[in-house]
Enzyme design. Structure first.
Site, mmCIF file in Angstrom:
data_model
loop_
_atom_site.group_PDB
_atom_site.id
_atom_site.type_symbol
_atom_site.label_atom_id
_atom_site.label_comp_id
_atom_site.label_asym_id
_atom_site.label_seq_id
_atom_site.Cartn_x
_atom_site.Cartn_y
_atom_site.Cartn_z
ATOM 1 N N VAL A 122 0.829 -1.213 0.000
ATOM 2 C CA VAL A 122 0.000 0.000 0.000
ATOM 3 C C VAL A 122 0.866 1.267 0.000
ATOM 4 O O VAL A 122 0.596 2.208 -0.759
ATOM 5 C CB VAL A 122 -0.972 0.016 1.206
ATOM 6 C CG1 VAL A 122 -1.892 1.225 1.116
ATOM 7 C CG2 VAL A 122 -1.786 -1.263 1.266
ATOM 8 N N LYS A 163 -6.607 -1.938 10.196
ATOM 9 C CA LYS A 163 -7.854 -2.304 10.895
ATOM 10 C C LYS A 163 -7.608 -3.068 12.186
ATOM 11 O O LYS A 163 -8.344 -2.921 13.149
ATOM 12 C CB LYS A 163 -8.775 -3.107 9.975
ATOM 13 C CG LYS A 163 -8.137 -4.303 9.310
ATOM 14 C CD LYS A 163 -7.838 -3.993 7.873
ATOM 15 C CE LYS A 163 -7.054 -5.090 7.193
ATOM 16 N NZ LYS A 163 -6.704 -4.768 5.825
ATOM 17 N N GLU A 170 -9.810 5.723 6.142
ATOM 18 C CA GLU A 170 -10.676 5.212 5.064
ATOM 19 C C GLU A 170 -10.196 3.867 4.518
ATOM 20 O O GLU A 170 -11.007 3.013 4.148
ATOM 21 C CB GLU A 170 -10.730 6.244 3.926
ATOM 22 C CG GLU A 170 -11.664 5.890 2.798
ATOM 23 C CD GLU A 170 -13.130 5.785 3.225
ATOM 24 O OE1 GLU A 170 -13.707 6.801 3.615
ATOM 25 O OE2 GLU A 170 -13.690 4.660 3.176
ATOM 26 N N GLY A 229 -10.870 -1.515 1.607
ATOM 27 C CA GLY A 229 -9.898 -0.965 0.654
ATOM 28 C C GLY A 229 -10.363 0.281 -0.078
ATOM 29 O O GLY A 229 -10.520 1.345 0.520
ATOM 30 N N ILE A 282 -13.234 0.995 -1.436
ATOM 31 C CA ILE A 282 -14.652 1.377 -1.348
ATOM 32 C C ILE A 282 -14.798 2.461 -0.273
ATOM 33 O O ILE A 282 -14.372 2.258 0.860
ATOM 34 C CB ILE A 282 -15.528 0.157 -0.959
ATOM 35 C CG1 ILE A 282 -15.342 -0.979 -1.968
ATOM 36 C CG2 ILE A 282 -16.990 0.551 -0.838
ATOM 37 C CD1 ILE A 282 -16.060 -2.266 -1.591
ATOM 38 N N GLU A 306 -1.891 -14.009 1.836
ATOM 39 C CA GLU A 306 -0.539 -13.919 2.389
ATOM 40 C C GLU A 306 0.041 -15.325 2.533
ATOM 41 O O GLU A 306 -0.690 -16.309 2.520
ATOM 42 C CB GLU A 306 -0.604 -13.319 3.800
ATOM 43 C CG GLU A 306 -1.273 -11.968 3.894
ATOM 44 C CD GLU A 306 -0.466 -10.872 3.246
ATOM 45 O OE1 GLU A 306 0.774 -10.983 3.260
ATOM 46 O OE2 GLU A 306 -1.058 -9.938 2.702
ATOM 47 N N ASP A 352 -9.807 -10.792 10.045
ATOM 48 C CA ASP A 352 -9.610 -9.555 9.265
ATOM 49 C C ASP A 352 -10.973 -8.891 9.030
ATOM 50 O O ASP A 352 -11.140 -7.680 9.245
ATOM 51 C CB ASP A 352 -8.933 -9.888 7.928
ATOM 52 C CG ASP A 352 -8.829 -8.656 7.038
ATOM 53 O OD1 ASP A 352 -7.953 -7.819 7.292
ATOM 54 O OD2 ASP A 352 -9.657 -8.529 6.110
ATOM 55 N N LYS A 402 -12.801 -5.221 10.663
ATOM 56 C CA LYS A 402 -13.525 -4.211 9.882
ATOM 57 C C LYS A 402 -14.948 -4.038 10.425
ATOM 58 O O LYS A 402 -15.464 -2.911 10.494
ATOM 59 C CB LYS A 402 -13.545 -4.622 8.412
ATOM 60 C CG LYS A 402 -12.147 -4.687 7.802
ATOM 61 C CD LYS A 402 -12.168 -5.400 6.453
ATOM 62 C CE LYS A 402 -10.769 -5.552 5.899
ATOM 63 N NZ LYS A 402 -10.704 -6.497 4.760
ATOM 64 N N GLY A 448 -5.632 -4.367 -2.347
ATOM 65 C CA GLY A 448 -4.750 -4.170 -3.502
ATOM 66 C C GLY A 448 -4.139 -2.786 -3.477
ATOM 67 O O GLY A 448 -4.662 -1.854 -2.857
#
Ligand SMILES: NC(=O)c1ccc[n+]([C@@H]2O[C@H](COP(=O)([O-])OP(=O)(O)OC[C@H]3O[C@@H](n4cnc5c(N)ncnc54)[C@H](OP(=O)(O)O)[C@@H]3O)[C@@H](O)[C@H]2O)c1
Length: 432
Positions: free
Chosen positions: A15, A106, A130, A135, A137, A191, A202, A206, A304
């Site tokens: 990222v 997160k 954000e 990601g 969205i 991963e 994960d 969120k 991504g």
């Protein structure tokens, strides 16, 4: 002339490199739209010698993120190192130094969000995140800003791309979990250690953030129900399909009438006709029900390099606006208007159960009597034809019941002598 915002970027991985690259790529556009130029003046990494797909002048690199925090010229720190312990220390020190912080982490927010948001408030600097949910969205801004006038009645999300890819491949090609996981790893979606993706955590991190944004309540990780997709079999996917359902790892955040909050992430049977059932591969989607707006749907790339860096850049634009026009303003922060979390055993839904049983007379009577004793309604029972004898699968669709009652019934079913394997239990979500 566009004013320059000086950024300290901690992390130049997937990222971080995307943020660096895309700030260069769309720098002119951003200057025109925001009136600011965004310059990454220092970058913290772990390994200075690593080959990278972005070229950062050596003088800007450091292996100590404290250099970023200590630099008085840096106005905004972007935390993209991942993990919890060190990221926690970094974000805390940056806020304490009065710098605006942006994070996509997160896990950090789910664990320490309560404390970090309070610290940001105390220091009167914003903390933006954000990129932490879904990601690319823009779900955080949407819930936080666009839907602020609504009671959020429920949020349903497919918010882990890796799990969604695995379940999609299993459903499309009839392959098993292990084969689909290996493919996700080979394509770079999962991963090397995919634990947090496939065990549901994960997505749970969120969901915790979405619950806080919607209800002002930091639900603790031990208060929510989290199951992963590791035990979903090709047989379950096939059997569910025959009943008109698709299995997805679904995050649910829901408001109860008594203002308590339900948060869970589990593999769930959803009607194949529902729009979320057609969200496939690595895509994410979130349905938000507001009492005024009704149903809204957000769909896109949940992870991504490019998608996630787009979200970070949106936060940078907010940071620039904040610095120029409204220093210190946090924007809307949810407070404790709503109550506590609902306990797992109180959560109510219909269920799917698959039992592997001996193929002999009397088995169905034994199974149904256990269910009746726990006062749970059975809506259908299917026994697919078994070729050549041996154990058989019984597929039961149950009416809505509290999870505590369902769990007790399942415990008894497991002990029946005719049941040969640990039963499979999954929620059914009809979005009523
Ligand atoms: N990947 C995604 O699609 C995605 C989507 C949404 C949110 N996120 C979140 O974004 C964050 C970053 O994810 P990522 O995929 O970019 O991770 P990543 O590829 O593993 O990159 C991590 C970067 O941080 C650096 N780093 C790690 N520890 C450090 C330390 N103590 N000091 C300085 N630098 C350190 C690493 O340095 P080296 O390069 O030298 O090893 C690397 O550049 C995570 O919180 C993740 O949950 C990721």
């Amino acid at each position: 002339m566009a004013a320059t915002i000086s950024i300290g970027l901690a992390g130049l991985g997937n990222v971080g490199a995307g943020v660096y690259k895309n700030l260069e790529r769309n720098g002119d556009l951003l200057a025109e739209r925001t009136g600011h130029r965004f310059e990454v003046v220092r970058v913290a990494v772990r390994d200075l010698g690593k080959a990278r797909d972005v070229e950062v002048p050596a003088a800007r690199l450091t292996t100590d993120w404290r250099d970023l925090v200590a630099d008085p010229a840096i106005q905004v720190i972007v935390e993209l190192i991942g993990g919890v312990t060190e990221a926690h220390e970094l974000v805390k020190s940056a806020l304490e130094a009065g710098k605006i912080v942006i994070t996509g982490n997160k896990a950090l927010l789910a664990e320490h969000g309560h404390e970090l948001i309070a610290l940001a408030e105390k220091m009167d600097v914003p903390l933006y995140f954000e990129a932490a949910v879904a990601g690319g969205i823009p779900i955080i801004k949407s819930v936080r800003e666009a839907l602020v006038g609504n009671h959020i009645l429920a949020i349903y999300g497919i918010i882990n791309g890796t799990s969604n890819f695995i379940l999609t491949q299993m459903a499309r090609r009839g392959i098993d979990y292990r084969t689909a996981l290996a493919e996700a790893q080979a394509r770079g979606y999962a991963e090397a250690d995919p634990a947090l993706d496939v065990n549901g955590w994960d997505a749970a991190h969120k969901a915790i953030i979405l619950a806080w944004l919607s209800y002002g309540l930091w639900v603790r990780p031990n208060e929510i129900v989290v199951d992963g997709i590791e035990n979903v079999s090709a047989a379950d996917i096939r059997l569910a399909a025959t009943l008109g359902y698709t299995i997805k790892l679904l995050g649910v955040v829901r408001l109860h009438e008594d203002r308590r909050i339900e948060v869970r992430v589990q593999p769930t049977l959803i009607p194949s006709s529902h729009i979320l059932a057609s969200v496939n591969d690595v895509f994410n989607a979130v349905v938000v029900h507001g009492d005024i707006v009704g149903e809204t749907l957000f769909y896109g790339s949940g992870a991504g390099q490019n998608a996630t860096s787009s979200a970070v850049i949106a936060d940078l634009a907010d940071a620039a606006h904040n610095l120029a026009k409204n220093p210190g303003c946090q924007g809307f922060l949810p407070s404790g208007y709503y109550g506590q979390a609902v306990t797992v055993d109180e959560t109510v839904s219909p269920y799917y159960i698959r039992l592997r049983v001996e193929d002999r007379p009397g088995v169905i009577a034994q199974v149904t009597s256990v269910i009746a004793r726990h006062d749970i309604g059975l809506s259908s029972l299917v026994q697919p034809k078994v070729e050549g004898g041996g154990p058989a699968d019984l597929m039961l669709m149950m009416h809505a019941a509290p999870f505590g009652r369902m769990r007790a019934a399942l415990g008894e079913l497991e002990k029946l002598s005719c049941v040969t394997e640990k039963p499979i239990l999954m929620r059914v979500e009809n979005f009523a």
